[in-house]
Design an enzyme around this catalytic site. Sequence first.
Site, mmCIF file in Angstrom:
data_model
loop_
_atom_site.group_PDB
_atom_site.id
_atom_site.type_symbol
_atom_site.label_atom_id
_atom_site.label_comp_id
_atom_site.label_asym_id
_atom_site.label_seq_id
_atom_site.Cartn_x
_atom_site.Cartn_y
_atom_site.Cartn_z
ATOM 1 N N LYS A 9 0.849 -1.201 0.000
ATOM 2 C CA LYS A 9 0.000 0.000 0.000
ATOM 3 C C LYS A 9 0.873 1.235 0.000
ATOM 4 C CE LYS A 9 0.005 2.077 3.512
ATOM 5 N NZ LYS A 9 0.076 2.772 4.817
ATOM 6 N N ASP A 134 -5.528 0.258 8.363
ATOM 7 C CA ASP A 134 -5.256 0.125 6.926
ATOM 8 C C ASP A 134 -5.816 -1.173 6.340
ATOM 9 O OD1 ASP A 134 -3.893 2.501 6.697
ATOM 10 O OD2 ASP A 134 -1.896 1.602 6.847
HETATM 11 O O1 C5P Z 1 -4.835 0.827 13.400
HETATM 12 P P1 C5P Z 1 -3.424 0.419 13.598
HETATM 13 O O2 C5P Z 1 -3.279 -0.655 14.651
HETATM 14 O O3 C5P Z 1 -2.715 0.048 12.346
HETATM 15 O O4 C5P Z 1 -2.667 1.705 14.142
HETATM 16 C C1 C5P Z 1 -1.425 1.666 14.780
HETATM 17 C C2 C5P Z 1 -1.268 2.912 15.617
HETATM 18 O O5 C5P Z 1 -1.176 4.063 14.762
HETATM 19 C C3 C5P Z 1 -2.446 3.203 16.513
HETATM 20 O O6 C5P Z 1 -2.301 2.567 17.754
HETATM 21 C C4 C5P Z 1 -2.401 4.700 16.659
HETATM 22 O O7 C5P Z 1 -1.444 5.062 17.634
HETATM 23 C C5 C5P Z 1 -1.869 5.162 15.326
HETATM 24 N N1 C5P Z 1 -2.928 5.590 14.404
HETATM 25 C C6 C5P Z 1 -3.548 6.815 14.618
HETATM 26 N N2 C5P Z 1 -4.527 7.237 13.763
HETATM 27 C C7 C5P Z 1 -4.874 6.488 12.690
HETATM 28 C C8 C5P Z 1 -4.252 5.255 12.445
HETATM 29 C C9 C5P Z 1 -3.277 4.833 13.329
HETATM 30 O O8 C5P Z 1 -3.242 7.504 15.581
HETATM 31 N N3 C5P Z 1 -5.815 6.953 11.860
#
Ligand code: C5P
Length: 274
Positions: A9, A134
């Site tokens: 991605k 994602d």
């Molecule tokens: O959703 P995911 O587990 O991939 O996200 C990893 C970290 O990235 C989250 O714990 C958060 O701290 C941050 N994040 C965020 N805002 C988003 C996506 C991710 O703050 N839109």
Amino acid sequence: MLTEPAPAKLNLALHVRRRREDGYHELETLFAFVADGDAVTLGEGQGFAVNGPFAAALLGEDDNLVTRAAARFAQVFDLPVPGRITLTKRLPVASGLGGGSADAAATLRLLARHHGIALDDPRLFDCADALGSDVPACLYSRTAIGRGRGEQLVPVAGAPGTPVLLVNPGVAVSTAEVFRRWDGIDRGTLREGDLLAAARAGRNDLEPPALAIAPVIGEVLELLGAQPGATLARMSGSGATCFALFDSLAARTSATEAVRGAQPGWWCLETVLL
Ligand code: C5P
């Protein structure tokens, strides 16, 4: 044996608009996918295996996004995991290419295919959404605008075949840490219209905080941006991988040679947009 590709991605643009109460950030991003990435295969036996050039980063880990995706699928659909899942890890980990998210999404598609479940089954989306911000975008692997955490998707016309060079300087950066260092300033919305024009008019708001953690990212961006024929050079996601888009395959080839010559230790991948 069933195999499902897990395309890498890219965030052609990534605008961080607001820090939310739940700790996540409200985004506006242009998701695009490239023709190369990891792959997951369903074969005889049971359990999980990993191979490929970046397998070492995952070896000995029982808990990864593939096993989590398989467990969630089994629970939500009340179906067994019907064999051994092997992940071929070709993308660097924690690198802004959504590798883990793409692997999880590919695992969901693989199991859905095996069990005859349609890709637009809303339970599949819910599985993806629960696995990471994602993962829904990766489930469809289509060019799209992502809002919310990245899970509110609106498909847009892509620019398939556009030559891309991916470069990672060999540092892993934590997504949570990069978001934590965002300065809280909303720099505005994405422009509408043609994908590549909108991408060029946009930005990645996570570049400054990622550069503060890993200054080498600045060197990658400078080197990519200086290559003849590069129409856009930018960091993807929370880094550290950066990409450049090129106006021709020949320009991309020359750029790859230049980057490999200047920085033999950096990871490079020549690919195209899907
Ligand atoms: O959703 P995911 O587990 O991939 O996200 C990893 C970290 O990235 C989250 O714990 C958060 O701290 C941050 N994040 C965020 N805002 C988003 C996506 C991710 O703050 N839109």
